[in-house]
Write an enzyme that holds these catalytic residues in place. Structure first.
Site, PDB file in Angstrom:
ATOM      1  N   HIS A  67       1.049  -1.243  -0.031  1.00 28.64           N
ATOM      2  CA  HIS A  67      -0.059  -0.097  -0.022  1.00 28.64           C
ATOM      3  C   HIS A  67       1.183   1.332  -0.015  1.00 28.64           C
ATOM      4  O   HIS A  67       0.489   2.466   0.540  1.00 28.64           O
ATOM      5  CB  HIS A  67      -0.962   0.143   1.228  1.00 28.64           C
TER       6      HIS A  67
ATOM      7  N   SER B  24      15.923  20.564 -17.231  1.00 27.68           N
ATOM      8  CA  SER B  24      14.790  21.315 -17.195  1.00 27.68           C
ATOM      9  C   SER B  24      15.069  22.696 -18.166  1.00 27.68           C
ATOM     10  O   SER B  24      16.221  23.118 -17.803  1.00 27.68           O
ATOM     11  CB  SER B  24      14.171  21.708 -16.132  1.00 27.68           C
TER      12      SER B  24
ATOM     13  N   LYS C 106      17.384  20.995 -12.105  1.00 29.57           N
ATOM     14  CA  LYS C 106      16.586  19.682 -12.337  1.00 29.57           C
ATOM     15  C   LYS C 106      17.345  18.528 -12.921  1.00 29.57           C
ATOM     16  O   LYS C 106      18.360  19.032 -13.717  1.00 29.57           O
ATOM     17  CB  LYS C 106      15.426  20.038 -13.291  1.00 29.57           C
TER      18      LYS C 106
ATOM     19  N   GLU D  30       9.907   7.554 -17.095  1.00 36.07           N
ATOM     20  CA  GLU D  30       8.582   8.074 -17.302  1.00 36.07           C
ATOM     21  C   GLU D  30       8.210   7.688 -18.611  1.00 36.07           C
ATOM     22  O   GLU D  30       6.796   7.243 -18.644  1.00 36.07           O
ATOM     23  CB  GLU D  30       8.527   9.664 -17.018  1.00 36.07           C
TER      24      GLU D  30
END
Ligand code: ARG
Length: 459
Positions: free
Chosen positions: A155, A276, A282, A289
């Protein structure tokens, strides 16, 4: 060559042509279609349609056509509807009437199925080879981290200590099943549809067993209607791809969470990260992803392929032409994603200190309950008493390992004579049964999968 001359006396409407034309997509079948033509020509020679000289000329012409294609030296004509009409046109242009006889006893319906089956055979093999490679990367990273403590979650909440090696091997075993699924799918693709004709079978005395063998299949398909109508092998291959992608998507998501500095368990090599355009600090896990996202395409392709045959009347209908984009994309996406995942993982740096820092000793509560069981307390009672103790400590902003001897003695007099020593490593060690997280068990898992890899090499 006008394919429908004598019956269809007008050029297709431009829009009809745009919709009907499959060459931009099925051009990928080029080498397979040449192969199909070679074997068909040999069979036609055997039954007397071609003389030996004609056959020799056809085989030379097909080689030349393929060489021109490989060299990027030919331009399709606007009238080339698909790969099959293209190869027939090229052959007829170079050999005249000999070329015009190549379609004897054959239909594009069995021809396209034959090309597709060959393509699937090769690509299922390729999928297996890439999976093999990724499983071996997982085994080697898992070996390096068979003892690396990790906060196991259920969970997404702290559950029990595990090892990173154990976690990585969970994916390796899932991918082993994907490999076996690909292997199994290959068995069903291993049938040759050539010689099924348009629907009713071939009107000439061809030897379909011989044709199958020459094309590298074990057997011919059993029923001509089924051979040209069904696309279940493409659907199954897309399903295999979707399952692989879904597996990778889950682990990619986990790794994305882990690369957030709040966890900081893993750092991706610069080659697999992006920055970025605005925020200079970043470092984004884009590779993972995209792996996560590719599963969406994979699932879409399975849906497309299943919908494509749903409710379509037997036997062939042009609906079936739409299978190619989806099955090509399913395979391309899976092949690319497996490789990216594999290489990104292989060059990633895991940070054991961060993983250890996140462990909380409440994750040893099951071990405490188990120790009570060993003192004769029924598990349900042990669970309740441990839960009460954990709640008491939590109310005081403390966790399990901060308990004093007096507190332990009050809550758990069972351990008065033999004080209990809870530790993360001890927790791992208890779980040495097959499949468990104890390093000895994880190493056994790695060993068994490694020997499976050795006996299942894909050449
Ligand atoms: N390009 C077609 C396909 O991919 C080949 C079969 C065409 N058959 C036909 N009866 N029009 O399905």
């Amino acid at each position: 060559m006008t394919l429908y001359k004598g019956r269809i006396d007008a050029a297709p409407n431009e829009l009809m042509d745009a919709m009907n034309k499959s060459l931009p997509v099925d051009i990928r079948f080029f080498p397979y279609d040449i192969n199909t033509n070679r074997v068909w020509a040999r069979e036609l020679q055997r039954i007397g349609v071609f003389s030996q000289t004609e056959l020799d000329n056809i085989l030379i012409a097909l080689d030349e056509i393929l060489a021109r294609y490989n060299a990027g030296e030919f331009t399709p004509l606007p009238s080339d509807e698909d790969i099959h009409t293209l190869t027939e046109r090229l052959l007829t242009e170079s050999l005249g009437n000999t070329g015009a006889r190549i379609h004897t006893g054959r239909s594009r319906n069995d021809q396209v199925a034959c090309d597709l089956y060959q393509y699937l055979m090769d690509n299922l093999k390729m999928l297996k080879s890439h999976l093999h490679q990724l499983i071996s990367v997982l085994c080697s990273v898992a070996t390096a981290h068979a003892n690396t403590l990790l906060a196991g979650t259920t969970h997404l909440q702290p559950a029990q200590p595990i090892t990173l090696g154990h976690f990585l091997m969970s994916l390796a075993f899932a991918l082993q099943r994907d490999f076996q699924r690909a292997d199994d799918a290959q068995k069903r693709v291993d049938r040759c549809p050539l010689g099924a004709g348009a629907i009713a079978g071939c009107g000439f005395a061809v030897d379909r067993k011989k044709i199958a063998t020459e094309l590298g299949f074990s057997n011919p398909t059993d029923n001509s209607i089924d051979s040209i109508s069904d696309r279940d092998v493409a659907q199954e291959t897309a399903f295999v791809c979707a399952t692989i992608l879904t597996h990778l998507s889950r682990y990619a998501e986990q790794f994305i969470i882990w690369s957030n500095p709040a966890f900081g368990y893993v750092k991706w090599d610069a080659q697999w990260s992006t920055g970025s355009s605005m925020m200079p600090q970043k470092r984004n896990p884009d590779a993972m992803e995209l792996v996560r996202a590719k599963a969406a395409r994979g699932l879409g392709n399975v849906t497309t392929l299943l919908c494509l045959t749903k409710g379509v009347p037997l036997s062939y209908a042009k609906d079936l032409q739409e299978d190619k984009e989806a099955v090509f994309d399913a395979i391309d996406t899976a092949l690319l994603t497996i490789q990216v995942f594999s290489q990104a993982l292989n060059s990633a740096t895991f940070i054991p200190a961060r993983m250890k820092a996140v462990l909380t000793s409440d994750m040893l509560a099951t071990d405490l309950a188990d120790a009570l069981v060993e003192k004769g307390v029924p598990f349900r009672k042990a669970h309740e008493r441990t839960a009460q103790f954990v709640t008491f400590l939590e109310d005081n902003h403390r966790d399990l390992l901060s308990a004093t001897q007096t507190e332990m003695d009050t809550y758990f007099p069972e351990f008065k004579d033999t004080p209990l020593h809870l530790s993360y490593e001890g927790s791992l060690q208890r779980r040495r049964a097959i499949g468990g997280t104890a390093p000895v068990s994880v190493n056994a898992q790695i060993e068994s999968l490694s020997s499976w890899l050795t006996s299942n090499s894909v050449c």
